[in-house]
Motif scaffolding. Structure first.
Motif, PDB file in Angstrom:
ATOM      1  N   ASN A 192       1.011  -1.142   0.132  1.00 56.25           N
ATOM      2  CA  ASN A 192      -0.075   0.099  -0.166  1.00 56.25           C
ATOM      3  C   ASN A 192       0.860   1.174  -0.023  1.00 56.25           C
ATOM      4  N   VAL A 193       2.048   1.282   0.937  1.00 56.95           N
ATOM      5  CA  VAL A 193       2.787   2.469   0.506  1.00 56.95           C
ATOM      6  C   VAL A 193       3.326   2.534  -0.468  1.00 56.95           C
ATOM      7  N   ILE A 194       3.737   1.560  -1.344  1.00 61.92           N
ATOM      8  CA  ILE A 194       4.404   1.531  -2.643  1.00 61.92           C
ATOM      9  C   ILE A 194       3.461   2.011  -3.656  1.00 61.92           C
ATOM     10  N   ARG A 195       2.143   1.559  -3.656  1.00 61.41           N
ATOM     11  CA  ARG A 195       1.251   1.955  -4.424  1.00 61.41           C
ATOM     12  C   ARG A 195       0.612   3.332  -4.424  1.00 61.41           C
ATOM     13  N   HIS A 196       0.357   3.809  -3.252  1.00 60.79           N
ATOM     14  CA  HIS A 196      -0.535   4.834  -2.923  1.00 60.79           C
ATOM     15  C   HIS A 196       0.140   6.031  -2.247  1.00 60.79           C
ATOM     16  N   ALA A 197       1.138   5.720  -1.301  1.00 64.76           N
ATOM     17  CA  ALA A 197       1.771   6.883  -0.547  1.00 64.76           C
ATOM     18  C   ALA A 197       2.555   7.517  -1.322  1.00 64.76           C
ATOM     19  N   ARG A 198       3.200   7.542  -2.210  1.00 59.37           N
ATOM     20  CA  ARG A 198       4.031   8.398  -2.841  1.00 59.37           C
ATOM     21  C   ARG A 198       5.431   8.705  -2.088  1.00 59.37           C
ATOM     22  N   ALA A 199       5.548   7.692  -1.137  1.00 62.88           N
ATOM     23  CA  ALA A 199       6.753   7.785  -0.163  1.00 62.88           C
ATOM     24  C   ALA A 199       8.156   7.634  -0.571  1.00 62.88           C
ATOM     25  N   THR A 200       9.051   8.036   0.106  1.00 63.21           N
ATOM     26  CA  THR A 200      10.528   7.921  -0.352  1.00 63.21           C
ATOM     27  C   THR A 200      10.980   7.034   0.798  1.00 63.21           C
ATOM     28  N   GLU A 201      10.324   7.039   1.988  1.00 66.08           N
ATOM     29  CA  GLU A 201      10.985   6.402   3.162  1.00 66.08           C
ATOM     30  C   GLU A 201       9.642   5.839   3.820  1.00 66.08           C
ATOM     31  N   ALA A 202       9.949   4.560   4.412  1.00 66.19           N
ATOM     32  CA  ALA A 202       8.933   3.939   5.085  1.00 66.19           C
ATOM     33  C   ALA A 202       9.760   2.992   6.375  1.00 66.19           C
ATOM     34  N   THR A 203       9.013   2.777   7.454  1.00 65.73           N
ATOM     35  CA  THR A 203       9.512   1.990   8.334  1.00 65.73           C
ATOM     36  C   THR A 203       8.532   1.053   8.819  1.00 65.73           C
ATOM     37  N   VAL A 204       9.097  -0.320   8.984  1.00 58.73           N
ATOM     38  CA  VAL A 204       8.082  -1.322   9.386  1.00 58.73           C
ATOM     39  C   VAL A 204       8.657  -1.838  10.644  1.00 58.73           C
ATOM     40  N   GLU A 205       7.720  -2.044  11.697  1.00 57.31           N
ATOM     41  CA  GLU A 205       8.228  -2.570  13.144  1.00 57.31           C
ATOM     42  C   GLU A 205       7.215  -3.757  13.313  1.00 57.31           C
ATOM     43  N   VAL A 206       7.952  -4.837  13.590  1.00 60.62           N
ATOM     44  CA  VAL A 206       6.816  -5.978  14.265  1.00 60.62           C
ATOM     45  C   VAL A 206       7.514  -6.233  15.408  1.00 60.62           C
ATOM     46  N   ILE A 207       6.831  -5.901  16.518  1.00 58.22           N
ATOM     47  CA  ILE A 207       7.282  -6.345  17.838  1.00 58.22           C
ATOM     48  C   ILE A 207       6.158  -7.405  18.505  1.00 58.22           C
ATOM     49  N   GLU A 208       7.285  -8.350  19.384  1.00 57.41           N
ATOM     50  CA  GLU A 208       6.532  -9.408  19.930  1.00 57.41           C
ATOM     51  C   GLU A 208       6.520  -8.844  21.555  1.00 57.41           C
ATOM     52  N   HIS A 209       5.345  -8.853  22.005  1.00 56.61           N
ATOM     53  CA  HIS A 209       5.329  -8.646  23.515  1.00 56.61           C
ATOM     54  C   HIS A 209       4.814  -9.916  24.095  1.00 56.61           C
ATOM     55  N   ASP A 210       4.387 -10.008  25.444  1.00 56.67           N
ATOM     56  CA  ASP A 210       4.303 -11.113  26.472  1.00 56.67           C
ATOM     57  C   ASP A 210       3.214 -11.891  25.743  1.00 56.67           C
ATOM     58  N   LYS A 211       2.337 -11.426  25.240  1.00 54.06           N
ATOM     59  CA  LYS A 211       0.932 -11.997  25.057  1.00 54.06           C
ATOM     60  C   LYS A 211       0.309 -11.543  23.650  1.00 54.06           C
ATOM     61  N   HIS A 212       0.981 -10.466  22.993  1.00 53.32           N
ATOM     62  CA  HIS A 212       0.637 -10.298  21.634  1.00 53.32           C
ATOM     63  C   HIS A 212       1.523  -9.550  20.997  1.00 53.32           C
ATOM     64  N   VAL A 213       1.054  -9.258  19.553  1.00 49.76           N
ATOM     65  CA  VAL A 213       2.314  -8.580  18.768  1.00 49.76           C
ATOM     66  C   VAL A 213       1.526  -7.287  18.433  1.00 49.76           C
ATOM     67  N   THR A 214       2.596  -6.323  18.028  1.00 53.74           N
ATOM     68  CA  THR A 214       2.307  -5.092  17.439  1.00 53.74           C
ATOM     69  C   THR A 214       2.961  -4.814  16.085  1.00 53.74           C
ATOM     70  N   ILE A 215       2.290  -4.429  14.926  1.00 55.80           N
ATOM     71  CA  ILE A 215       2.925  -4.034  13.873  1.00 55.80           C
ATOM     72  C   ILE A 215       2.695  -2.552  13.571  1.00 55.80           C
TER      73      ILE A 215
END
Length: 154
Positions: free
Chosen positions: A59-82
């Motif tokens: 979606n970033v590539i197709r729609h955002a016209r962005a030059t930079e992006a960051t993806v974070e995927v974080i494991e917590h004790d009982k869940h995941v955050t993206i």
């Protein structure tokens, strides 16, 4: 193919490969940050997470016209955050509802009892926050649960 990469190289390596491939294409410089995921989870769970990240990045590539992006995927004790953050044009206030890709992601997130928020940043760009994605219960994958849900609707 994704499941094989995850199985052979690990989830972190699959996300790094995605980021490297996007960056090498020259359109967007993508930084990937993966925290945790040292304990084994079923491959279908990792594949589900990867597909969510992949769709958000596309979606970033197709729609955002962005030059930079960051993806974070974080494991917590009982869940995941993206988190996916870009410096593009931001989500338009004029668009009514989500496209097919975001609807699919929202459905996957809901099946894991998570929440998804898409924010237009004041300085430009978009921040997508997916939080409280539950870990798999006894090996049940999101993909197989989606398949069962789809069959029960028909």
């Amino acid at each position: 193919l994704t499941a094989q990469v995850i199985e052979l190289q690990g989830f972190r390596a699959a996300i790094d490969d995605l980021a490297d491939g996007i960056t090498m294409s020259g359109n967007v410089r993508l930084q990937a940050i993966v925290v945790g995921f040292d304990q084994p989870f079923p491959i279908p769970f990792f594949s589900d997470l990867f597909r969510i990240v992949q769709e958000l990045v596309h979606n970033v590539i197709r729609h955002a016209r962005a030059t930079e992006a960051t993806v974070e995927v974080i494991e917590h004790d009982k869940h995941v955050t993206i988190l996916v953050d870009d410096n593009g044009i931001g989500v338009s206030d004029q668009i009514q509802g989500d496209g097919q890709g975001l609807r699919t992601i929202r459905a996957k997130v809901a099946l894991r009892n998570g929440q998804m928020d898409v924010h237009r940043k004041p300085e430009g760009g978009t921040l997508v926050v997916i939080d409280n994605l539950e870990f798999p219960a006894e090996g049940a994958s999101l993909t197989s649960r989606l398949g069962k849900a789809d069959r029960s609707i028909s």
